[in-house]
Design an enzyme around this catalytic site. Structure first.
Site, short mmCIF file in Angstrom:
data_model
loop_
_atom_site.label_atom_id
_atom_site.label_comp_id
_atom_site.label_asym_id
_atom_site.label_seq_id
_atom_site.Cartn_x
_atom_site.Cartn_y
_atom_site.Cartn_z
N HIS A 103 0.80 -1.23 0.00
CA HIS A 103 0.00 0.00 0.00
C HIS A 103 0.83 1.28 0.00
CE1 HIS A 103 -3.48 -2.40 0.21
NE2 HIS A 103 -3.62 -2.51 1.51
N HIS A 173 -9.62 1.90 0.50
CA HIS A 173 -9.58 0.73 1.38
C HIS A 173 -10.71 0.76 2.41
CE1 HIS A 173 -7.90 -2.70 3.42
NE2 HIS A 173 -6.79 -2.67 2.70
N GLU A 302 -11.60 -3.87 -2.89
CA GLU A 302 -10.62 -2.89 -3.34
C GLU A 302 -10.39 -3.07 -4.84
OE1 GLU A 302 -7.15 -3.25 -0.54
OE2 GLU A 302 -8.54 -4.73 0.31
#
Length: 337
Positions: A103, A173, A302
């Site tokens: 991420h 997210h 996601e």
């Protein structure tokens, strides 16, 4: 909550973090400029009961763990060993999730306070990521637009450009529980994913490179499937945390899936090639009003490019070059049943 679409600035903190409220179709969404966080989504069910259907915290300063509701980048999901090569140049990113990069690294887009303004009844967030930030190449200019329509649809539009060849994979997210963020688990939920294939992964969640049919497996969610405790336990004793391949042409809006629970329905559409379906096995946090979020207390959808795409030449390319425009859109539409 109004049926027509409205947007307003609710609060501005001393650190310049802003809180906005977007309303439309009976749905109310609160967004922070810090991390582009979706702090809450208030949605009614078929009895008119309104609850918050996304996990998070009460103030922006509490965010930073589990990526609750946040914009993630530069690269959402994992890159094996934090390494990739582009045009013959090797790059080493931060390793912040076991042996992998996750991420966007140690200080990804979820930790940035984005510039913010209201344009045409939409919230527009912008951020310029410097060349070399988190060891990614290229100065990247990013714009993310949030809109709640009068049809109770939350639309997130992502745009970006670069001055050097780079890689990019942006998503949001949000963790959802359609019974309400404080209800404890998602075992009452049903899900349908319009995905014929998925990408199997190794024991550290990196795709093997295979693209596998979901037929005759517990990854076949093409018809509405109950997310029972037994089903989730059957997936590596940890539930789902897998990339599914969205059918149709990347760049065009396609149906991803539908989730139902508590008299509420959420339909997801995207232009992205994949979606990471995660059922929250690793959750362990005290969130809004002290509510405890444990394993399986929420799910994520996601929308994304596939994990470890920079190292998998058979996956859709995540490379962005100067003169090109990155542009993807994802929507979450709420209704009742």
């Amino acid at each position: 909550m109004a049926s027509t679409a409205t947007i307003s600035l609710v609060k501005l903190w001393e650190d310049s973090t802003a809180q906005y409220k977007l309303c439309g179709g009976g749905v109310e969404v609160v967004i922070y400029s810090l991390g582009g966080v979706i702090q809450s989504i208030l949605a009614p069910n078929n009895q008119g009961e309104v609850v918050d259907v996304t996990l998070g915290y009460d103030t922006p300063q509490e965010y930073g763990k589990f990526y609750f509701g946040a914009l993630v980048g530069r690269f959402a999901n994992r890159i094996a060993h934090g390494k990739f090569s582009l045009d013959g140049v090797s790059y080493q990113l931060a390793v912040n999730n076991g042996p992998n990069h996750l991420h966007g690294g140690l200080s990804g887009f979820d930790k940035k306070n984005w510039d913010h303004e209201i344009i045409d009844n939409k919230l527009v967030l912008t951020y310029t990521s410097a060349d070399g930030e988190e060891s990614y190449p290229g100065q990247l200019k990013v714009k993310v637009t949030y809109e709640v329509t009068e049809n109770a649809e939350l639309v997130i539009d992502y745009e970006a450009s670069t001055d050097k060849p780079t890689i990019l994979n942006l998503t949001n997210h949000a963790y959802f529980n359609l019974e309400g963020e404080a209800t404890g688990n998602i075992f009452s939920h049903n899900i349908q994913l319009a995905c014929n294939e998925y990408t199997p992964k190794d024991d550290v969640s990196i795709p093997t490179g295979e693209i596998t049919s979901v037929t005759d497996t517990n990854f076949d969610l093409r018809s509405s499937t109950a997310l029972t405790q037994d089903l989730l336990a059957s997936i590596d004793n940890q539930g789902y945390d897998h990339n599914f391949i969205v059918e149709g042409k990347t760049g065009e809006m396609r149906f991803v899936g539908r989730v139902t629970a508590g008299g509420r329905v959420m339909d997801v559409h995207t232009t992205q090639p994949g979606v990471q379906f995660y059922t929250g096995y690793y959750l362990n946090a005290d969130g809004k009003s002290g509510h405890h979020y444990g394993p399986y207390s929420a799910f994520c959808l996601e929308t994304q490019h596939y994990p470890d795409s920079p190292n998998k030449p058979n996956f859709p390319s995540c490379v962005l070059r100067p003169g090109e425009q990155y542009h993807h859109t994802t929507s979450y539409k709420f209704s009742v049943e």
